[in-house]
Design a protein around this motif. Structure first.
Motif, mmCIF file in Angstrom:
data_model
loop_
_atom_site.group_PDB
_atom_site.id
_atom_site.type_symbol
_atom_site.label_atom_id
_atom_site.label_comp_id
_atom_site.label_asym_id
_atom_site.label_seq_id
_atom_site.Cartn_x
_atom_site.Cartn_y
_atom_site.Cartn_z
ATOM 1 N N ARG A 1 -36.363 -42.840 69.952
ATOM 2 C CA ARG A 1 -37.314 -43.746 69.305
ATOM 3 C C ARG A 1 -38.454 -42.988 68.631
ATOM 4 N NH1 ARG A 1 -41.900 -46.461 70.262
ATOM 5 N NH2 ARG A 1 -42.297 -45.274 72.154
ATOM 6 N N ARG A 2 -38.908 -41.917 69.283
ATOM 7 C CA ARG A 2 -40.062 -41.175 68.771
ATOM 8 C C ARG A 2 -39.692 -40.197 67.650
ATOM 9 N NH1 ARG A 2 -44.615 -41.104 72.425
ATOM 10 N NH2 ARG A 2 -44.181 -42.371 74.274
ATOM 11 N N HIS A 3 -38.456 -39.701 67.656
ATOM 12 C CA HIS A 3 -38.086 -38.650 66.707
ATOM 13 C C HIS A 3 -37.043 -39.094 65.699
ATOM 14 C CE1 HIS A 3 -40.384 -35.717 69.014
ATOM 15 N NE2 HIS A 3 -39.834 -36.230 70.112
ATOM 16 N N GLY A 4 -36.701 -40.372 65.706
ATOM 17 C CA GLY A 4 -35.736 -40.851 64.724
ATOM 18 C C GLY A 4 -36.327 -40.910 63.331
ATOM 19 N N GLU A 5 -35.461 -40.927 62.358
ATOM 20 C CA GLU A 5 -35.890 -40.950 60.959
ATOM 21 C C GLU A 5 -35.360 -42.212 60.289
ATOM 22 O OE1 GLU A 5 -34.500 -37.404 59.129
ATOM 23 O OE2 GLU A 5 -35.755 -36.072 60.351
ATOM 24 N N ASP B 1 -34.795 -51.316 61.501
ATOM 25 C CA ASP B 1 -33.395 -51.420 61.099
ATOM 26 C C ASP B 1 -32.554 -50.204 61.451
ATOM 27 O OD1 ASP B 1 -33.821 -53.918 60.034
ATOM 28 O OD2 ASP B 1 -34.398 -53.126 58.066
ATOM 29 N N LYS B 2 -33.167 -49.049 61.691
ATOM 30 C CA LYS B 2 -32.370 -47.844 61.936
ATOM 31 C C LYS B 2 -32.769 -47.125 63.230
ATOM 32 C CE LYS B 2 -30.677 -43.595 59.753
ATOM 33 N NZ LYS B 2 -29.308 -43.917 60.152
ATOM 34 N N VAL B 3 -34.044 -46.758 63.371
ATOM 35 C CA VAL B 3 -34.464 -45.959 64.530
ATOM 36 C C VAL B 3 -34.253 -46.712 65.835
ATOM 37 C CG1 VAL B 3 -36.428 -44.822 65.638
ATOM 38 C CG2 VAL B 3 -36.112 -44.635 63.164
ATOM 39 N N ASP C 1 -25.451 -48.540 66.533
ATOM 40 C CA ASP C 1 -25.452 -47.644 65.376
ATOM 41 C C ASP C 1 -25.126 -46.232 65.839
ATOM 42 O OD1 ASP C 1 -26.075 -49.712 63.800
ATOM 43 O OD2 ASP C 1 -28.079 -49.029 63.200
ATOM 44 N N VAL C 2 -24.216 -45.548 65.120
ATOM 45 C CA VAL C 2 -23.879 -44.175 65.472
ATOM 46 C C VAL C 2 -25.090 -43.288 65.188
ATOM 47 C CG1 VAL C 2 -22.347 -42.221 65.038
ATOM 48 C CG2 VAL C 2 -21.456 -44.564 64.946
ATOM 49 N N PRO C 3 -25.632 -42.616 66.191
ATOM 50 C CA PRO C 3 -26.845 -41.817 65.987
ATOM 51 C C PRO C 3 -26.520 -40.495 65.309
ATOM 52 C CG PRO C 3 -26.124 -41.608 68.243
ATOM 53 C CD PRO C 3 -25.177 -42.583 67.586
ATOM 54 N N PRO C 4 -27.537 -39.788 64.798
ATOM 55 C CA PRO C 4 -27.311 -38.440 64.250
ATOM 56 C C PRO C 4 -26.832 -37.494 65.334
ATOM 57 C CG PRO C 4 -29.661 -38.942 64.357
ATOM 58 C CD PRO C 4 -28.932 -40.224 64.659
ATOM 59 N N ALA C 5 -26.168 -36.421 64.919
ATOM 60 C CA ALA C 5 -25.525 -35.502 65.869
ATOM 61 C C ALA C 5 -26.499 -34.915 66.870
ATOM 62 C CB ALA C 5 -24.821 -34.396 65.092
ATOM 63 N N TRP C 6 -27.731 -34.627 66.428
ATOM 64 C CA TRP C 6 -28.660 -33.966 67.354
ATOM 65 C C TRP C 6 -29.000 -34.838 68.564
ATOM 66 C CZ3 TRP C 6 -33.338 -35.978 68.728
ATOM 67 C CH2 TRP C 6 -33.868 -36.992 67.921
#
Length: 796
Positions: A693-697, A702-704, A762-767
């Motif tokens: 939640r804190r480091h999402g972009e 709608d996304k984070v 939602d599929v999150p980023p790889a990191w």
């Protein structure tokens, strides 16, 4: 319900003839039959109400209404639990009810009625008003009535009044239904039948379907009570926090419903009942009538099994061995006296039947001299019977040590036979007439009658099984102590050489408990002593099971933690016992033990899953309040996690085979595992949620936030599957496969676009997978170490 006419005063009827066929038909046509109410059996509507309108279902339906009000019908998937709870619960209870009804027909009490001068056996419901009924030792009094004839008739009314001593009944005395014949015989006329009689509640007891207060149910009820206390204030505080955090009140209500749904152990009650019902049905297939659901739990918790010798260790059939006439006694007198007593006995017990088979009645030329003028029937309290003949005096037949007293010439011979395992009775004679059921001062021993008990073929093997399972065995019998000890030794009872005459037992409970701990075999035990011995064992913290088949066992069976009666036993023992072995198979008991272990161990596993879920839900609510953030899950996320890590696997675990030994402390053990496991699951998922939640972009709403909730869901499910594997020990390939299948099902949801969109994943980023997998591994390792830490704690 029986009509009021059922309670009217009885019509005068000849005791020898009873009612005529026409009189019976008239009463049947008028509805004056002994139809008892069906209240003890759940009707279909009662089953539906109990399973649909349960407290847990009520909470879930209220939350479903709330989520509809908030405008998120897709988050109402959890209502499926209500439907499945109701459908499965109703189906299983109806199935078990049918099985129990079938067996109850075999176990239900019967009545012997006198009609047109003939004695016939009929069902209790076929007894009509003014009926004349015949009674013998062990019979249940099925309707209220007035005694017409009595031959030493004694009624045991302990189930009605708590009075342990049998009450002598003479013509004109009242007999209450629900009592039992302790001794003697007679006939009585029905005065109150149907719902007006006490038997309306007792005669159908075998068909009662109840959830009794067991340790499992007590523990689960405690968990439910605390959660009902915790959920409302926690939900109220959470919605206040979310109203300040969320942009819309609907989202705040959505998050609150998600937290509340997770706190409710929605399937725990269902799966517990399902385990009980499955155990009852399994026993029914073995022709064992478990009259209460928790019966399958009781024997598994038993650590002391008290066995009545006759009818339990032995077949109950007495075979005639020999007669040893004492010095100076004419053997023909002994033979004639025994034949006369056996054939004149109107209600012969097993011993008299064996004597009757061995000796004929006196021939016609001497029959007049051997006509009895007085009779005292056998009583387990007195341990003797007597019969007086017109030309030959009174003869006493029973326990040698009671009738002969301390005569060494007699007791030495008795001891020799007892050591060989023979049952020895004494025939004595007195010139004095019978009086007040007391032994006369002047009595001459005539002969020793040697009888033998037949050991049940399966008894040694079954008793060895219980020894291996750590169950302490005690043999309690009214027979001669040495005889009982010899039979116990032949059956394989350990320490059978440690025996004691019950007349030497102290009355003090603590002292009696100490004597019970030091000895394995007890002879000359009265019915009241059997009851006291059960209480003494319980006072030392033991869980006591008692087996029996005779009316003298009723008090002990009633007070034991678990009463076990043989199907061929008296109606009294079948009425008060929790378990009736309808085919008299002692070999059924290991199956009862196995079913009990299965139920207890599986319910504990299932409880660990649901209490862990409640623990992490409460902690997540607290963390959301502390950090004032959006709730990490939508209701549909927690439905997904609950289905794959708790609901579906819990159903398999509730019915899985399990043979582990039972340990006390069910609730404490569940809490010691579930609370730490829940804390680890909550902290791991919230930690990952906060990082994402804190480091999402990108756009937060709608996304984070969806990505953060997705990795939180994955983390919670991952830790949940580790918990599932840990509580499934000992592991089997199918259990590992079950956990893998649940994880695979979640991956299908993630890769299937429609399912992923439905569940808002939602599929999150790889990191993000790095902290997610690390959290699952670290929390999972903690869950794995919890059982080891608990074992070390218990060993200290």
């Amino acid at each position: 319900m029986a009509p009021d006419t059922a309670a009217t005063s009885a019509t005068e009827v000849d005791p020898a003839r009873g009612l005529t066929a026409e009189q019976v038909a008239e009463r049947v046509a008028a509805g004056r039959t002994n139809q008892v109410p069906d209240a003890p059996v759940r009707t279909l509507s009662q089953i539906l109400r109990a399973n649909v309108f349960s407290p847990v279902n009520g909470i879930m339906l209220a939350l479903f209404a709330a989520i509809l009000v908030a405008g998120f019908p897709r988050d109402g998937l959890f209502v499926g639990v209500v439907v499945s709870n109701a459908v499965i619960g109703v189906a299983q209870e109806i199935r078990a009810k049918r099985e129990l009804d079938k067996l109850a027909v075999l176990s239900a009490p019967k009545a012997r009625v006198v009609r047109d001068g003939e004695v016939a056996e009929v069902g209790v419901s076929e007894v009509v008003a003014d009926e004349v009924l015949e009674l013998a030792p062990g019979d249940q009094v099925v309707v209220d009535g007035e005694v017409l004839t009595s031959s030493g008739l004694e009624a045991d009314e302990s189930l009605l009044t708590g009075e342990a001593d049998p009450i002598e009944k003479e013509p004109g005395d009242e007999l209450l239904s629900g009592s039992f014949v302790a001794a003697g015989s007679g006939r009585y006329q029905a005065t109150r039948i149907g719902a007006k009689s006490y038997a309306s509640s007792l005669s159908e007891e075998a068909k009662r379907f109840t959830l009794v207060n067991s340790e499992l149910r007590r523990g689960i009820d405690t968990v439910l009570r605390w959660l009902i206390i915790i959920i409302p204030p926690a939900s109220a505080l959470l919605i206040l926090v979310l109203l300040d955090t969320e942009d819309r009140w609907q989202n705040a209500l959505q998050g609150t419903v998600a937290a509340a749904v997770a706190m409710v152990p929605d399937g725990l009650v269902l799966l517990t009942s399902l385990s009980f019902v499955a155990g009852v049905v399994a026993l029914a297939r073995r022709r064992a009538l478990a009259k209460e659901l928790a019966t399958v739990e009781l024997l598994a918790r038993t650590d002391v099994l008290c066995l009545d010798k006759t009818g339990t260790i032995t077949t109950g059939h007495i075979s005639f061995g020999d007669v040893e006439s004492l010095p100076g006694v004419d053997p023909s007198l002994v033979a004639t006296a025994l034949g006369a007593m056996a054939h004149a006995d109107e209600a012969p017990n097993a011993t008299m039947l064996a004597v009757r088979d061995a000796y004929p009645a006196p021939d016609d030329s001497d029959a007049g001299g051997w006509s009895p003028v007085g009779t005292i029937p056998f009583s387990s309290a007195r341990k003797w019977s007597a019969m007086e003949f017109r030309s030959h005096g009174a003869f006493y037949f029973g326990a040698p040590d009671v009738i002969a007293g301390d005569l060494p010439a007699v007791m030495d011979q008795v001891a020799v036979h007892a050591e060989a395992g023979r049952r020895t009775l004494l025939l004595a004679r007195s010139p004095e007439p019978l009086a007040d059921e007391t032994l006369p001062e002047s009595r001459t021993p005539l002969a020793l009658i040697l009888l033998e008990d037949t050991i049940r073929p399966d008894a040694p093997e079954i008793l060895a099984f219980f020894r291996e399972q750590g169950v302490n065995l005690k043999v309690i019998s009214g027979d001669h102590t040495a005889t009982v000890a010899a039979v116990a030794k032949r059956a394989g009872i350990p320490n059978a050489q440690n025996h004691i005459d019950a007349r030497e037992l102290p009355e003090d409970t603590d002292e009696m408990a100490a004597a019970l701990a030091d000895n394995a075999v007890f002879g000359r035990v009265t019915p009241q002593q059997k009851q006291a011995m059960v209480g003494a064992l319980q006072s030392r913290g033991h869980t006591v099971a008692m087996t029996g088949d005779g009316v003298n066992d009723v008090l002990a069976l009633k007070n034991a933690d678990m009463g076990i009666a043989m199907g061929s036993g008296s109606a009294s023992t079948r009425a008060v016992a929790q378990l009736v072995l309808l085919d008299n198979s002692f070999a059924t008991l290991p199956e009862v033990l196995a079913q009990g272990r299965k139920v207890i161990n599986n319910v504990e596993r299932v409880a660990n899953l649901f209490v862990t879920k409640a623990a992490y839900a409460v902690l997540l609510t607290a963390l959301v309040g502390i950090f004032t953030v959006e709730y990490p899950f939508l209701p549909r996320h927690l439905t997904l996690v609950g289905t794959f890590s708790i609901g579906v696997p819990g159903l398999f675990l509730a019915l899985a085979p399990s043979t582990e030994l039972i340990r006390p402390g069910f609730l404490a053990r569940v809490l010691r595992f579930s609370i730490p496991a829940g804390v680890l699951a909550a902290v791991a998922s919230f930690f990952v949620y906060e990082i994402a939640r804190r480091h999402g972009e990108g756009d937060y709403v709608d996304k984070v936030l969806p990505e953060a909730r997705t990795v939180a869901t994955f983390t919670l499910l991952g830790v949940g599957l580790v918990i599932l594997v840990v509580i499934s020990r000992p592991l089997r390939p199918w259990k590992i496969g079950l956990a893998a299948a649940m994880g695979g099902s979640y991956l299908i949801v993630m890769v299937w676009p429609w399912a992923r969109n439905f569940f808002e994943l939602d599929v999150p980023p790889a990191w993000m997978w790095i902290p997610t997998i690390a959290a699952v591994v670290i929390a999972g390792a903690g869950v794995v170490t919890i059982p080891r830490a608990l074992r070390r704690y218990q060993d200290q």
